[in-house]
Design an enzyme around this catalytic site. Structure first.
Site, PDB file in Angstrom:
ATOM      1  N   SER A 180     -35.994 -33.967  -1.448  1.00  0.00           N
ATOM      2  CA  SER A 180     -36.373 -33.635  -0.185  1.00  0.00           C
ATOM      3  C   SER A 180     -36.404 -32.638   0.460  1.00  0.00           C
ATOM      4  O   SER A 180     -36.594 -31.860   1.513  1.00  0.00           O
ATOM      5  CB  SER A 180     -34.659 -34.600   0.557  1.00  0.00           C
ATOM      6  OG  SER A 180     -33.677 -34.040  -0.086  1.00  0.00           O
ATOM      7  N   HIS A 208     -37.939 -40.439   1.860  1.00  0.00           N
ATOM      8  CA  HIS A 208     -39.357 -39.605   2.080  1.00  0.00           C
ATOM      9  C   HIS A 208     -40.547 -39.611   1.558  1.00  0.00           C
ATOM     10  O   HIS A 208     -41.690 -39.464   2.365  1.00  0.00           O
ATOM     11  CB  HIS A 208     -39.222 -37.810   1.604  1.00  0.00           C
ATOM     12  CG  HIS A 208     -37.830 -37.212   2.494  1.00  0.00           C
ATOM     13  ND1 HIS A 208     -37.724 -36.334   3.936  1.00  0.00           N
ATOM     14  CD2 HIS A 208     -36.328 -37.173   1.927  1.00  0.00           C
ATOM     15  CE1 HIS A 208     -36.510 -36.368   3.555  1.00  0.00           C
ATOM     16  NE2 HIS A 208     -35.638 -36.303   2.446  1.00  0.00           N
ATOM     17  N   LYS A 241     -36.473 -42.072   9.063  1.00  0.00           N
ATOM     18  CA  LYS A 241     -36.879 -40.671   8.718  1.00  0.00           C
ATOM     19  C   LYS A 241     -38.175 -41.034   9.790  1.00  0.00           C
ATOM     20  O   LYS A 241     -38.629 -41.915  10.246  1.00  0.00           O
ATOM     21  CB  LYS A 241     -37.065 -40.361   7.070  1.00  0.00           C
ATOM     22  CG  LYS A 241     -35.430 -39.826   7.413  1.00  0.00           C
ATOM     23  CD  LYS A 241     -35.783 -38.864   6.006  1.00  0.00           C
ATOM     24  CE  LYS A 241     -33.833 -38.648   5.471  1.00  0.00           C
ATOM     25  NZ  LYS A 241     -33.888 -39.105   4.690  1.00  0.00           N
TER      26      LYS A 241
HETATM   27  C1  LIG Z   1     -31.847 -38.826   3.585  1.00  0.00           C
HETATM   28  C2  LIG Z   1     -31.665 -39.012   2.673  1.00  0.00           C
HETATM   29  C3  LIG Z   1     -30.802 -40.239   2.270  1.00  0.00           C
HETATM   30  C4  LIG Z   1     -29.751 -41.040   2.965  1.00  0.00           C
HETATM   31  O1  LIG Z   1     -30.500 -41.286   3.802  1.00  0.00           O
HETATM   32  P1  LIG Z   1     -29.102 -41.765   5.542  1.00  0.00           P
HETATM   33  O2  LIG Z   1     -30.314 -43.228   5.764  1.00  0.00           O
HETATM   34  O3  LIG Z   1     -30.464 -40.642   6.358  1.00  0.00           O
HETATM   35  O4  LIG Z   1     -28.485 -41.864   5.401  1.00  0.00           O
HETATM   36  C5  LIG Z   1     -30.731 -40.218   1.119  1.00  0.00           C
HETATM   37  N1  LIG Z   1     -31.776 -40.051  -0.027  1.00  0.00           N
HETATM   38  C6  LIG Z   1     -32.271 -39.188   0.012  1.00  0.00           C
HETATM   39  C7  LIG Z   1     -33.883 -38.569  -1.057  1.00  0.00           C
HETATM   40  C8  LIG Z   1     -32.845 -38.846   1.569  1.00  0.00           C
HETATM   41  O5  LIG Z   1     -33.303 -37.596   1.665  1.00  0.00           O
END
Ligand SMILES: *Cc1c(COP(=O)(O)O)cnc(C)c1O
Length: 386
Positions: A180, A208, A241
């Site tokens: 990330s 992502h 995302k």
């Molecule tokens: C953003 C993220 C999460 C958490 O997801 P949310 O739905 O925002 O709680 C988990 N793993 C990774 C790699 C992330 O970037």
């Protein structure tokens, strides 16, 4: 014991001394390519809204219609009375999209990771975890009480050693598919091969990857041509995302999903997502399954931005996440502030989100950025980083 206010103030003082204080800034617009923050209009180079779906009319319409029909709240956890038709419809859609037998929706990626990993592993088991894995995976491993061994970033040889050294008990390899804060990919084919050789399972976090990587946006697993129903593979991804909605999914064999319904505490003991959110997620999957134009536009932007970054002597990214390493936290925040003043929102990322000494700007691209947006960002970067 000290007064609560004094205690908090003293702790905050420590954070400030290390230049690590974080503050919220209020945005009074949608999270599109241009955002309005505290009176200024800025170009947004920091969201994970890669495809521009968070402000897409099709998702808004789906959420509004479902809210009118099903209400704003689900009223209970899924196992009580909160499992409304949109939730199961969404799970069917995700399983079809990801080409797995079944899927389960969680309220967020954080919930999903905290639910799945302790369901699959416990005392006496091994979790092998990449050193750059997301915080939710680190917390999930702690919660599981399994022995956690952290391997150097993407170091497959070290991972093999760890797997070899573990005797009895289950073995679970855990990795982000797209890291990330660095934007690079995990070598999933090699890791999966190790899982096969050492009788381990592989948990892949596609937060992502989903909607961005793979020919049809199914993630890095698709990008590498890994069979989605591989018997050792557990795939997790988020809906908040690239998919522009909210929540997360886990997909795999039917029995795994049924086990999670029975054991994953972050699924059982929490109120289900609002039905309007489930409807927006479905609209997002329909949209990206039928219309590749947003993905095409995103990858055109990545290609152009990458090339231009190389020209100004910066590292060119392989996907929508561009880390610009600065190192020092204070310098990073100063650069971020200068960019802000030049009309560019590029958040500085500091420890503990990234390892000590690796503070950086993290720029992210969107399908809805225009060429002019990208050029304005590049010009500002060149000026600020010189
Ligand atoms: C953003 C993220 C999460 C958490 O997801 P949310 O739905 O925002 O709680 C988990 N793993 C990774 C790699 C992330 O970037």
């Amino acid at each position: 014991m000290s007064d609560l206010r004094d205690h908090s103030a003293a702790e905050l003082q420590k954070i400030r001394r290390n230049n690590l204080e974080r503050r919220l800034k209020t945005i009074s617009s949608e999270i599109g390519p241009e955002i309005i923050c505290e009176g200024s209009t800025l170009l947004n180079f920091s969201s994970n809204n890669y495809l521009g779906l968070a402000d897409h009319p099709a998702l808004k319409k789906a959420a509004l219609e479902a809210t009118a029909l099903w209400g704003t709240g689900s009223g209970a956890s899924r196992l009580i009375t909160g499992s409304q038709a949109p939730h199961s419809a969404l799970e069917k859609k995700i399983a079809t999209f990801k080409r797995t037998e079944a899927a389960l929706v969680f309220n967020s990626g954080y919930h999903a990771n905290l639910g799945v990993i302790p369901t699959l592993t416990g005392k006496g088991d091994l979790i092998a975890s990449d050193e750059l894995n997301h915080a939710s995976l680190i917390d999930a491993a702690r919660l599981s009480k399994a022995a956690t061994r952290v391997y150097p970033h993407n170091d497959v040889a070290e991972l093999a050693q760890i797997l070899r050294a573990h005797g009895a008990g289950k073995k679970l390899i855990v990795t982000d598919s797209v890291f990330s804060m660095d934007g690079d990919l995990a070598p999933l084919p090699e890791i999966l091969k190790l899982a096969e050789e050492h009788d381990a399972w592989l948990f892949v976090d596609e937060a992502h990857g989903t909607g961005v990587f793979g020919k049809t946006g199914r993630g890095v697993v698709e990008h590498f041509g890994i069979p989605p129903d591989h018997p050792r593979l557990i795939q997790m991804g988020t809906l908040g995302k690239a998919l522009g909605s909210f929540g997360a999914y886990v997909c795999g064999p039917r029995e795994l999903i049924d086990l999670l319904i029975n054991r994953a505490r972050t699924f059982i003991y929490t109120t289900a997502l609002p039905p309007g959110v489930a409807a927006a997620s479905m609209a997002a999957i329909d949209l990206i399954s039928n219309d590749f134009s947003l993905s095409k536009k995103l990858w055109e932007n990545i290609g152009y931005f990458s090339e231009q970054l190389k020209k100004i002597g910066l590292i060119s990214p392989i996907g929508p996440i561009s880390p610009i390493l600065i190192g020092d936290s204070q310098k990073t925040m100063a650069a971020s502030q200068k960019l802000f003043e030049a009309g560019i929102w590029a958040t500085g990322i500091r420890p503990p989100t990234v390892p000590e000494g690796t503070a950086r700007l993290r720029l992210t691209l969107m399908a809805t950025h225009t060429r002019a947006h990208l050029d304005q960002c590049l010009t500002a970067l060149e000026r600020v980083l010189k």
